[in-house]
Design a protein around this motif. Structure first.
Motif, PDB file in Angstrom:
ATOM      1  N   ARG A  61      45.709  40.848  28.546  1.00 31.41           N
ATOM      2  CA  ARG A  61      45.782  39.606  29.307  1.00 31.41           C
ATOM      3  C   ARG A  61      45.345  39.846  30.748  1.00 31.41           C
ATOM      4  O   ARG A  61      45.504  40.941  31.285  1.00 31.41           O
ATOM      5  CB  ARG A  61      47.202  39.025  29.303  1.00 31.41           C
ATOM      6  N   VAL A  62      44.802  38.806  31.363  1.00 35.99           N
ATOM      7  CA  VAL A  62      44.409  38.874  32.765  1.00 35.99           C
ATOM      8  C   VAL A  62      45.682  38.969  33.614  1.00 35.99           C
ATOM      9  O   VAL A  62      46.565  38.112  33.507  1.00 35.99           O
ATOM     10  CB  VAL A  62      43.594  37.631  33.162  1.00 35.99           C
ATOM     11  N   ALA A  67      43.990  36.438  39.232  1.00 34.03           N
ATOM     12  CA  ALA A  67      44.085  35.034  38.813  1.00 34.03           C
ATOM     13  C   ALA A  67      42.762  34.298  38.886  1.00 34.03           C
ATOM     14  O   ALA A  67      42.612  33.229  38.292  1.00 34.03           O
ATOM     15  CB  ALA A  67      45.125  34.311  39.663  1.00 34.03           C
ATOM     16  N   GLU A  68      41.785  34.866  39.617  1.00 32.35           N
ATOM     17  CA  GLU A  68      40.455  34.253  39.670  1.00 32.35           C
ATOM     18  C   GLU A  68      39.383  35.269  39.281  1.00 32.35           C
ATOM     19  O   GLU A  68      38.353  35.384  39.942  1.00 32.35           O
ATOM     20  CB  GLU A  68      40.187  33.685  41.070  1.00 32.35           C
ATOM     21  N   LEU A 305      35.046  39.937  27.134  1.00 30.48           N
ATOM     22  CA  LEU A 305      34.978  38.692  27.899  1.00 30.48           C
ATOM     23  C   LEU A 305      36.316  38.417  28.578  1.00 30.48           C
ATOM     24  O   LEU A 305      37.382  38.661  28.001  1.00 30.48           O
ATOM     25  CB  LEU A 305      34.637  37.512  26.984  1.00 30.48           C
ATOM     26  N   GLY A 306      36.237  37.900  29.789  1.00 30.70           N
ATOM     27  CA  GLY A 306      37.434  37.517  30.515  1.00 30.70           C
ATOM     28  C   GLY A 306      37.247  36.171  31.170  1.00 30.70           C
ATOM     29  O   GLY A 306      36.144  35.626  31.220  1.00 30.70           O
ATOM     30  N   SER A 307      38.341  35.615  31.698  1.00 31.27           N
ATOM     31  CA  SER A 307      38.276  34.304  32.338  1.00 31.27           C
ATOM     32  C   SER A 307      39.251  34.252  33.497  1.00 31.27           C
ATOM     33  O   SER A 307      40.125  35.104  33.658  1.00 31.27           O
ATOM     34  CB  SER A 307      38.599  33.199  31.333  1.00 31.27           C
ATOM     35  N   GLU A 308      39.069  33.230  34.321  1.00 27.62           N
ATOM     36  CA  GLU A 308      40.010  33.013  35.403  1.00 27.62           C
ATOM     37  C   GLU A 308      41.369  32.591  34.846  1.00 27.62           C
ATOM     38  O   GLU A 308      41.489  32.249  33.671  1.00 27.62           O
ATOM     39  CB  GLU A 308      39.479  31.934  36.349  1.00 27.62           C
ATOM     40  N   PHE A 309      42.365  32.634  35.701  1.00 28.92           N
ATOM     41  CA  PHE A 309      43.751  32.246  35.437  1.00 28.92           C
ATOM     42  C   PHE A 309      44.535  33.419  34.851  1.00 28.92           C
ATOM     43  O   PHE A 309      44.210  33.934  33.776  1.00 28.92           O
ATOM     44  CB  PHE A 309      43.870  31.025  34.526  1.00 28.92           C
ATOM     45  N   GLY A 311      47.210  35.513  32.914  1.00 28.09           N
ATOM     46  CA  GLY A 311      47.808  35.290  31.605  1.00 28.09           C
ATOM     47  C   GLY A 311      46.813  34.947  30.521  1.00 28.09           C
ATOM     48  O   GLY A 311      47.153  34.962  29.334  1.00 28.09           O
ATOM     49  N   GLN A 312      45.566  34.638  30.895  1.00 30.47           N
ATOM     50  CA  GLN A 312      44.538  34.370  29.885  1.00 30.47           C
ATOM     51  C   GLN A 312      44.242  35.644  29.101  1.00 30.47           C
ATOM     52  O   GLN A 312      44.293  36.755  29.634  1.00 30.47           O
ATOM     53  CB  GLN A 312      43.259  33.863  30.545  1.00 30.47           C
ATOM     54  N   LEU A 313      43.920  35.481  27.841  1.00 33.27           N
ATOM     55  CA  LEU A 313      43.632  36.630  26.987  1.00 33.27           C
ATOM     56  C   LEU A 313      42.265  37.235  27.293  1.00 33.27           C
ATOM     57  O   LEU A 313      41.337  36.537  27.660  1.00 33.27           O
ATOM     58  CB  LEU A 313      43.683  36.209  25.518  1.00 33.27           C
ATOM     59  N   LEU A 314      42.176  38.547  27.122  1.00 30.36           N
ATOM     60  CA  LEU A 314      40.898  39.253  27.148  1.00 30.36           C
ATOM     61  C   LEU A 314      40.415  39.389  25.710  1.00 30.36           C
ATOM     62  O   LEU A 314      41.199  39.697  24.808  1.00 30.36           O
ATOM     63  CB  LEU A 314      41.062  40.642  27.772  1.00 30.36           C
ATOM     64  N   TYR A 315      39.126  39.160  25.500  1.00 30.20           N
ATOM     65  CA  TYR A 315      38.566  39.205  24.151  1.00 30.20           C
ATOM     66  C   TYR A 315      37.489  40.284  24.048  1.00 30.20           C
ATOM     67  O   TYR A 315      36.818  40.605  25.042  1.00 30.20           O
ATOM     68  CB  TYR A 315      37.959  37.856  23.772  1.00 30.20           C
ATOM     69  N   ARG A 316      37.323  40.766  22.830  1.00 31.77           N
ATOM     70  CA  ARG A 316      36.280  41.765  22.543  1.00 31.77           C
ATOM     71  C   ARG A 316      35.534  41.345  21.287  1.00 31.77           C
ATOM     72  O   ARG A 316      36.129  40.826  20.333  1.00 31.77           O
ATOM     73  CB  ARG A 316      36.932  43.140  22.344  1.00 31.77           C
TER      74      ARG A 316
END
Length: 320
Positions: A61-62, A67-68, A305-309, A311-316
């Motif tokens: 998780r991020v 957070a950004e 792949l990641g995203s802002e925020f 608690g967001q999940l990191l994906y592979r």
């Protein structure tokens, strides 16, 4: 009645003994028609479905400090390390992250005027040779965001990749450049491993973006970017590239938008000029709230792949 019973029994027996045309296992092995295979290229021929990094309950998780999150670059020097950073309005820092989202080190960057930090718009990150033919690796950070397309000059920051993954204060070199036509908003930075050549991809409203090579970058001089070409998805159905990474072979380029993931492919491409003329194909990607980070992993057979925020999940995504 006897004849009818016999016919019915035969039909039931046929249904039980006829081999089914599909099964859950077969379905998993059947390529999705949305994702054409990559023929004649290093790396995956087909990609599998995205999966969360790590294993529950320790899913990647991020973290709160990111957070950004606005970029990812996998280190070859430090296996398992992903270099990353925040978007504008945050401290001038780069973080070493692992696939579980654990921050392993924080690099506090210096070398710019303190009053200049709030005006930065850091959008992407890349790792590769500090110069053509060098074994030493550098981290490159793109201060190229320009939502209103008003900045007459933008820049890339460069500093040597640390020998150890540990908290440190690191000075940066500033490599300024301009565009040949007008200001652009660019959120994607890529680096050619063979030549140490950098390029940015603009965040266009009507395509996947224009690719500009950044030749002649050096401290104390203002380089002029060179337009290499424009990228369009099949049918021009997607726009606004928010992150990108160049495959170590130089024959594939992965692009992230807010809704999809694309890969530019050209077997035998000898440089970005040739690659931008390649086929563009959709590849699997997760749905994320504010998707602005993507990187191939060393070996070029997976990407994260990641995203802002927070608690967001990191994906592979790995080879199928």
């Amino acid at each position: 009645m006897g004849r009818r019973a016999l016919v019915l029994a035969g039909l039931l027996l046929g249904a039980c003994t006829t081999k089914k045309s599909s099964s859950p296992e077969a379905a998993l092995d059947t390529p999705d028609s949305r994702y054409p295979p990559a023929e004649g290229l290093p790396g995956c021929r087909l990609y599998g479905e995205p999966h969360v990094t790590g294993q529950p309950p320790n899913a990647g998780r991020v973290p709160l400090v990111l957070a950004e999150m606005s970029g990812l670059a996998a280190s070859s020097r430090h296996p398992g390390v992903l270099w990353t950073h925040n978007d504008s309005g945050n401290a001038f820092q780069v973080f070493a992250l692992d696939e579980l989202g654990t921050v392993r080190a924080t690099l506090t960057l210096t070398g710019v005027e303190p009053g200049d930090v709030p005006r930065m718009d850091l959008e992407d990150i890349a790792v590769g040779p500090c110069a053509p033919g060098e074994q030493r690796s550098c981290i490159y950070l793109a201060d190229t965001g320009d939502n209103f397309e008003r900045r007459a000059q933008v820049r890339v920051f460069r500093f040597p990749e640390p020998e150890e993954v540990a908290d440190a204060t690191v000075p940066v070199e500033t490599l300024p450049f301009t565009y040949p036509d007008k200001p652009h908003d660019a959120e994607a930075l890529v680096l050619e491993a063979r030549t140490a050549r950098l390029a940015v991809i603009t965040k266009a409203r009507d395509s996947l973006g224009v690719v500009f090579a950044l030749d002649g970058l050096a401290p104390g001089t203002v380089a002029k970017a060179t337009r290499l070409g424009e990228l369009r998805s099949p049918g021009n159905v997607d726009f606004r590239t928010t992150a990108a990474d160049l495959h170590e072979s130089g024959q594939r380029l992965v692009l992230r938008t807010y809704t999809r993931v694309w890969e530019v492919r050209r077997p035998g491409a000898n440089g970005l000029e040739e690659l931008v003329q390649g086929q563009i194909a959709e590849v699997p990607g997760p749905s994320q709230a504010q998707s602005e980070a993507i990187t191939y992993l060393p070996g070029g057979r997976s990407f994260v792949l990641g995203s802002e925020f927070a608690g967001q999940l990191l994906y592979r995504v790995d080879c199928r």
